[in-house]
Motif scaffolding. Structure first.
Motif, short mmCIF file in Angstrom:
data_model
loop_
_atom_site.label_atom_id
_atom_site.label_comp_id
_atom_site.label_asym_id
_atom_site.label_seq_id
_atom_site.Cartn_x
_atom_site.Cartn_y
_atom_site.Cartn_z
N GLN A 192 0.91 -1.37 0.03
CA GLN A 192 -0.09 0.05 -0.18
C GLN A 192 0.95 1.30 0.12
N ASP A 193 1.50 1.32 -1.21
CA ASP A 193 2.53 2.46 -1.13
C ASP A 193 1.89 3.94 -0.97
N GLU A 194 0.79 3.96 -1.57
CA GLU A 194 0.29 5.44 -1.41
C GLU A 194 -0.21 5.75 -0.29
N ALA A 195 -0.63 4.84 0.36
CA ALA A 195 -1.16 4.97 2.12
C ALA A 195 0.08 5.04 2.84
N ALA A 196 1.27 4.47 2.44
CA ALA A 196 2.41 4.70 3.27
C ALA A 196 3.13 6.01 3.31
N LEU A 197 2.98 6.52 2.07
CA LEU A 197 3.63 7.83 1.78
C LEU A 197 3.49 9.14 2.74
N PRO A 198 2.15 9.57 3.22
CA PRO A 198 2.25 10.50 4.25
C PRO A 198 2.74 10.02 5.60
N PHE A 199 2.83 9.18 5.80
CA PHE A 199 3.54 8.55 7.69
C PHE A 199 4.83 8.77 7.29
N LEU A 200 5.38 8.31 6.06
CA LEU A 200 6.97 8.49 5.90
C LEU A 200 7.32 10.06 5.71
N GLU A 201 6.51 10.87 5.01
CA GLU A 201 6.81 12.19 4.83
C GLU A 201 6.76 12.81 6.16
N ARG A 202 5.60 12.57 6.85
CA ARG A 202 5.50 13.04 8.42
C ARG A 202 7.02 12.69 9.28
N ALA A 203 7.13 11.42 9.03
CA ALA A 203 8.65 11.19 9.73
C ALA A 203 9.66 12.10 9.20
N LEU A 204 9.89 12.17 7.97
CA LEU A 204 10.71 13.01 7.46
C LEU A 204 10.73 14.44 8.18
N ASP A 205 9.60 15.05 8.24
CA ASP A 205 9.43 16.42 8.59
C ASP A 205 9.92 16.32 10.14
N LEU A 206 9.61 15.36 10.89
CA LEU A 206 9.87 15.09 12.21
C LEU A 206 11.54 15.15 12.51
N ALA A 207 12.20 14.27 11.70
CA ALA A 207 13.49 14.05 11.63
C ALA A 207 14.22 15.50 11.53
N ASN A 208 13.68 16.17 10.32
CA ASN A 208 14.18 17.58 10.04
C ASN A 208 13.98 18.52 11.34
N LYS A 209 12.71 18.38 11.76
CA LYS A 209 12.84 19.34 13.07
C LYS A 209 13.58 18.95 14.22
N MET A 210 13.90 17.76 14.36
CA MET A 210 14.69 17.29 15.55
C MET A 210 16.43 17.52 15.22
N HIS A 211 16.47 18.01 13.86
CA HIS A 211 17.92 18.22 13.47
C HIS A 211 18.51 16.88 13.55
N ASP A 212 17.86 15.60 13.24
CA ASP A 212 18.72 14.33 13.34
C ASP A 212 19.01 13.93 12.01
N ASP A 213 20.07 14.09 11.48
CA ASP A 213 20.63 13.52 10.18
C ASP A 213 20.56 12.40 9.94
N VAL A 214 20.67 11.46 10.89
CA VAL A 214 20.60 9.95 10.59
C VAL A 214 19.33 9.59 10.15
N ARG A 215 18.24 9.82 11.27
CA ARG A 215 17.01 9.93 10.92
C ARG A 215 16.36 10.45 9.62
N THR A 216 16.91 11.51 9.31
CA THR A 216 16.68 12.29 8.04
C THR A 216 17.24 11.57 6.77
N LEU A 217 18.39 10.90 6.90
CA LEU A 217 18.87 10.20 5.86
C LEU A 217 18.01 8.78 5.44
N HIS A 218 17.54 8.15 6.74
CA HIS A 218 16.59 7.07 6.49
C HIS A 218 15.44 7.18 6.06
N SER A 219 14.74 8.34 6.50
CA SER A 219 13.72 8.89 5.92
C SER A 219 13.55 8.93 4.59
#
Length: 246
Positions: free
Chosen positions: A38-65
């Motif tokens: 369910q790739d289309e359903a997965a996208l918003p969750f992974l995009e929100r995870a990327l936003d959070l990684a950026n907010k935390m200034h966590d480069d490792v989590r950002t890379l994984h996202s």
């Protein structure tokens, strides 16, 4: 609904106070949905995870996202968006000195080049992935890079080179219990043997991998194996055998 998906869906995101914990749950939910196709359903969750990684200034989590999103965009055919993300991933991984991240970036780029039919770009990315895998010290990434090169040379009918890389990959996979990748490698070995004229050795390896795939739950893998096996037999001149497989 899958049990894991149901459990994750029941989590109240507003009740989670920690950004790192919210990131973990969002990423996990995205990965579960992707695993379920369910790739289309997965996208918003992974995009929100990327936003959070950026907010935390966590480069490792950002890379994984970023790499997770690039994979989904690749599988959905949005190659331009995937490549944009991979350029960003390369910059992050280089700055972090993350060789595993660089392996995955190269392998994703190789996948896109393969899907576009650009054999030169695919080969360059696959070879670069191998160099990063060697430096990463990770058996998992080294085995994957070797497997992909075996597959790469198989597609250009460089059967000796394909066999060389597959044979290098196999003992690593057996040592680290990477059973699924081991079956793919054995199948690739079988096709390389067929291409080199060793039909009996090739048949045995290819048909063993096909039988295992048919005995499992992923019939799409079995269908792809059968198609590639028939193509290999046809190109090697075994037309009646190829017709039977088709």
């Amino acid at each position: 609904m899958n049990l894991s998906e149901a459990e994750l869906k029941g989590i109240d995101m507003n009740a989670i106070k920690s950004d790192s914990e919210r990131y973990r749950v969002l990423s996990l939910r995205g990965h579960v949905l992707r695993f379920l196709g369910q790739d289309e359903a997965a996208l918003p969750f992974l995009e929100r995870a990327l936003d959070l990684a950026n907010k935390m200034h966590d480069d490792v989590r950002t890379l994984h996202s970023i790499l997770s999103l690039a994979r989904i965009y690749t599988e959905s055919g949005n190659f331009d968006r995937a490549m944009t993300l991979l350029h960003t991933a390369r910059a992050f991984a280089t700055r972090l000195g993350d060789e595993a991240g660089l392996v995955e970036t190269e392998e994703r780029e190789a996948d896109i080049a393969d899907r576009r039919g650009d054999r030169g770009a695919e080969r360059r990315a696959s070879l670069a992935g191998l160099e990063h895998a060697k430096r990463s010290g990770s058996s998992k990434w080294l085995a994957l890079a070797l497997l992909n090169l075996g597959d790469s040379y198989l597609k250009t009918r460089d059967f000796n080179e394909s066999l060389k890389y597959s044979k290098l990959a196999l003992p690593i996979m057996q040592r680290t219990n990477q059973h699924n990748d081991e079956q793919i490698t054995l199948f690739n070995e079988g096709l390389a043997y067929i291409g080199l004229g060793s039909i009996k050795a090739g048949q045995k390896l290819a048909e063993s991998a096909i039988s295992e795939a048919l005995a499992g739950t992923d019939l799409l893998d079995a269908k792809e194996y059968l198609r590639e096996y028939a193509d290999a037999l046809e190109h090697a001149g075994y037309l009646m055998m190829a017709i039977q497989v088709y």
